[in-house]
Design an enzyme around this catalytic site. Structure first.
Site, PDB file in Angstrom:
ATOM      1  N   GLY A  28       8.635  46.638  26.967  1.00  0.00           N
ATOM      2  CA  GLY A  28       7.848  45.782  27.852  1.00  0.00           C
ATOM      3  C   GLY A  28       7.421  44.445  27.253  1.00  0.00           C
ATOM      4  O   GLY A  28       8.252  43.683  26.708  1.00  0.00           O
ATOM      5  N   ASP A  83       5.405  50.570  16.449  1.00  0.00           N
ATOM      6  CA  ASP A  83       5.424  51.374  17.685  1.00  0.00           C
ATOM      7  C   ASP A  83       5.565  52.836  17.275  1.00  0.00           C
ATOM      8  O   ASP A  83       5.691  53.148  16.092  1.00  0.00           O
ATOM      9  CB  ASP A  83       6.578  50.928  18.609  1.00  0.00           C
ATOM     10  N   LEU A 122      -0.806  55.071  17.166  1.00  0.00           N
ATOM     11  CA  LEU A 122      -2.066  54.322  17.137  1.00  0.00           C
ATOM     12  C   LEU A 122      -3.182  55.031  17.904  1.00  0.00           C
ATOM     13  O   LEU A 122      -4.293  54.494  17.994  1.00  0.00           O
ATOM     14  CB  LEU A 122      -1.847  52.910  17.701  1.00  0.00           C
ATOM     15  N   TYR A 143      -9.249  53.078  31.587  1.00  0.00           N
ATOM     16  CA  TYR A 143      -8.364  51.919  31.353  1.00  0.00           C
ATOM     17  C   TYR A 143      -9.145  50.610  31.487  1.00  0.00           C
ATOM     18  O   TYR A 143      -9.099  49.756  30.592  1.00  0.00           O
ATOM     19  CB  TYR A 143      -7.192  51.938  32.346  1.00  0.00           C
ATOM     20  N   LYS A 146     -10.097  47.916  28.412  1.00  0.00           N
ATOM     21  CA  LYS A 146      -9.659  46.523  28.419  1.00  0.00           C
ATOM     22  C   LYS A 146     -10.853  45.559  28.403  1.00  0.00           C
ATOM     23  O   LYS A 146     -10.791  44.493  27.786  1.00  0.00           O
ATOM     24  CB  LYS A 146      -8.762  46.261  29.632  1.00  0.00           C
TER      25      LYS A 146
HETATM   26  P1  NAI Z   1       5.144  49.478  27.924  1.00  0.00           P
HETATM   27  O1  NAI Z   1       4.906  50.927  28.204  1.00  0.00           O
HETATM   28  O2  NAI Z   1       6.444  48.884  28.299  1.00  0.00           O
HETATM   29  O3  NAI Z   1       4.891  49.174  26.379  1.00  0.00           O
HETATM   30  C1  NAI Z   1       3.803  49.715  25.690  1.00  0.00           C
HETATM   31  C2  NAI Z   1       4.236  50.016  24.265  1.00  0.00           C
HETATM   32  O4  NAI Z   1       3.096  50.562  23.568  1.00  0.00           O
HETATM   33  C3  NAI Z   1       5.362  51.050  24.206  1.00  0.00           C
HETATM   34  O5  NAI Z   1       6.418  50.602  23.372  1.00  0.00           O
HETATM   35  C4  NAI Z   1       4.676  52.270  23.631  1.00  0.00           C
HETATM   36  O6  NAI Z   1       5.508  53.114  22.856  1.00  0.00           O
HETATM   37  C5  NAI Z   1       3.564  51.643  22.796  1.00  0.00           C
HETATM   38  N1  NAI Z   1       2.521  52.627  22.557  1.00  0.00           N
HETATM   39  C6  NAI Z   1       1.869  53.362  23.490  1.00  0.00           C
HETATM   40  N2  NAI Z   1       1.085  54.275  22.883  1.00  0.00           N
HETATM   41  C7  NAI Z   1       1.242  54.099  21.557  1.00  0.00           C
HETATM   42  C8  NAI Z   1       0.719  54.765  20.421  1.00  0.00           C
HETATM   43  N3  NAI Z   1      -0.102  55.819  20.528  1.00  0.00           N
HETATM   44  N4  NAI Z   1       1.082  54.325  19.194  1.00  0.00           N
HETATM   45  C9  NAI Z   1       1.947  53.291  19.069  1.00  0.00           C
HETATM   46  N5  NAI Z   1       2.494  52.638  20.109  1.00  0.00           N
HETATM   47  C10 NAI Z   1       2.140  53.049  21.337  1.00  0.00           C
HETATM   48  O7  NAI Z   1       3.944  48.735  28.645  1.00  0.00           O
HETATM   49  P2  NAI Z   1       3.581  47.189  28.812  1.00  0.00           P
HETATM   50  O8  NAI Z   1       3.326  46.992  30.248  1.00  0.00           O
HETATM   51  O9  NAI Z   1       4.510  46.302  28.092  1.00  0.00           O
HETATM   52  O10 NAI Z   1       2.153  47.161  28.083  1.00  0.00           O
HETATM   53  C11 NAI Z   1       1.828  46.265  27.055  1.00  0.00           C
HETATM   54  C12 NAI Z   1       0.340  45.941  27.155  1.00  0.00           C
HETATM   55  O11 NAI Z   1       0.123  45.207  28.366  1.00  0.00           O
HETATM   56  C13 NAI Z   1      -0.554  47.170  27.250  1.00  0.00           C
HETATM   57  O12 NAI Z   1      -1.689  46.964  26.436  1.00  0.00           O
HETATM   58  C14 NAI Z   1      -0.951  47.208  28.708  1.00  0.00           C
HETATM   59  O13 NAI Z   1      -2.202  47.831  28.915  1.00  0.00           O
HETATM   60  C15 NAI Z   1      -1.000  45.738  29.029  1.00  0.00           C
HETATM   61  N6  NAI Z   1      -0.927  45.401  30.446  1.00  0.00           N
HETATM   62  C16 NAI Z   1       0.189  45.721  31.174  1.00  0.00           C
HETATM   63  C17 NAI Z   1       0.253  45.432  32.520  1.00  0.00           C
HETATM   64  C18 NAI Z   1       1.444  45.734  33.367  1.00  0.00           C
HETATM   65  O14 NAI Z   1       1.365  45.632  34.609  1.00  0.00           O
HETATM   66  N7  NAI Z   1       2.573  46.101  32.781  1.00  0.00           N
HETATM   67  C19 NAI Z   1      -0.895  44.772  33.208  1.00  0.00           C
HETATM   68  C20 NAI Z   1      -2.001  44.458  32.348  1.00  0.00           C
HETATM   69  C21 NAI Z   1      -2.000  44.786  31.013  1.00  0.00           C
END
Ligand code: NAI
Length: 255
Positions: free
Chosen positions: A12, A32, A42, A153, A157
């Site tokens: 992402g 990751d 994490l 959540y 944030k």
């Molecule tokens: P995603 O699911 O594509 O990427 C999140 C990454 O965090 C993944 O690679 C995952 O393996 C890693 N991760 C999760 N738990 C973990 C752990 N315990 N230890 C290590 N790594 C871990 O999601 P996305 O959307 O790219 O999210 C990135 C950030 O953006 C997050 O903080 C999310 O809350 C935030 N965000 C996303 C939105 C959306 O609509 N996609 C909207 C607002 C905020």
């Protein structure tokens, strides 16, 4: 060559940030759960500590950038995991790598928050106070007793954004910039999982930004790359809503 650590690098927004910064000439240390330079969970204190130690080894104690993207959404296995990853999985790295950043060239750190933080404005949940007090056991307990992962959540944030802004004075004096990017809906696996969720899917699908669409990871990464660059040398302690107008739609007169 600037050295930048990026959490959530495997997917992402984090993956898009890594690609853009590599193109801009950064050496990336990706963190990751798997498929990264540093594999760490994490959600646990031990995983966070191992991540900090491995990053310090890889950057030889001197870091120019840190970007915390790793996060989980409302489909996480529990509300406690939301707090563990989205708040403590960020703050442990920010604090643990502060000294290395203070030795960097024009150092800058950035946290990915969310427009969802706005739900906590005015009347934050008690979880927020527990997080900001650094009381992980209490925060996790409150989360598990609480009304659900959507509140955890939003609380995570809001708290991580307040955590960043509270650091503006001390970090500014050390010459380390720290900003927050708060995305709205962005097309990633996290967002898709929310849309597919039987509890939250309808609400997520109906919450449409004024621009009429979700953003792409690249649209978020472009802002991140700008904020990490010298072009943003006077931007510090700020929160950027990159959300197609969602924040303005929710609170036009409050900013
Ligand atoms: P995603 O699911 O594509 O990427 C999140 C990454 O965090 C993944 O690679 C995952 O393996 C890693 N991760 C999760 N738990 C973990 C752990 N315990 N230890 C290590 N790594 C871990 O999601 P996305 O959307 O790219 O999210 C990135 C950030 O953006 C997050 O903080 C999310 O809350 C935030 N965000 C996303 C939105 C959306 O609509 N996609 C909207 C607002 C905020």
């Amino acid at each position: 060559m600037p050295v930048t650590a990026v959490t959530g690098s495997a997917s992402g927004i984090g993956a898009a940030v890594c690609n853009l910064l590599k193109q801009a000439g950064h050496r990336i240390i990706g963190i990751d759960r798997a498929d990264a330079d540093v594999s760490a969970d994490l959600s646990t204190a031990a995983g966070r500590q191992a991540a900090v130690e491995q990053v310090l080894t890889l950057c030889e104690g001197k870091l120019d950038g840190l970007i915390c993207c790793a996060g989980v959404g409302v489909t996480a296995p529990s509300s406690a995991i939301v707090i563990g990853v989205n708040y403590f999985g960020v703050t442990a790295l920010v604090d643990g790598l502060q000294e290395a950043l203070s030795k960097g060239n024009n150092p800058a750190a950035l946290i990915i928050g969310s427009v969802a933080a706005n739900q906590q404005l005015g009347n934050p949940d008690p979880m927020v106070a527990a997080m900001l007090d650094g009381d992980e056991a209490n925060a996790l307990e409150l989360a598990n007793q609480g009304p659900g992962p959507h509140i955890a959540y939003a609380a995570s944030k809001y708290a991580v954004t307040a955590f960043a802004r509270r650091k503006a004075v001390t970090w500014g004096k050390q010459g380390i910039r720290l900003n927050v990017v708060a995305p709205g809906a962005v097309e990633t696996p996290l967002h898709q999982a929310s849309m597919d969720d039987p509890r939250f899917g309808e609400a997520v699908k109906n919450f449409v930004a004024p621009l009429g669409r979700a953003g792409t990871p690249d649209e978020i990464a472009k802002t991140v790359a700008f904020l990490q660059s010298e072009q943003a040398s006077f931007i510090h302690g700020s929160v950027f809503f990159i959300d197609g107008g969602m924040d303005a739609m929710m609170r036009a007169d409050h900013f």
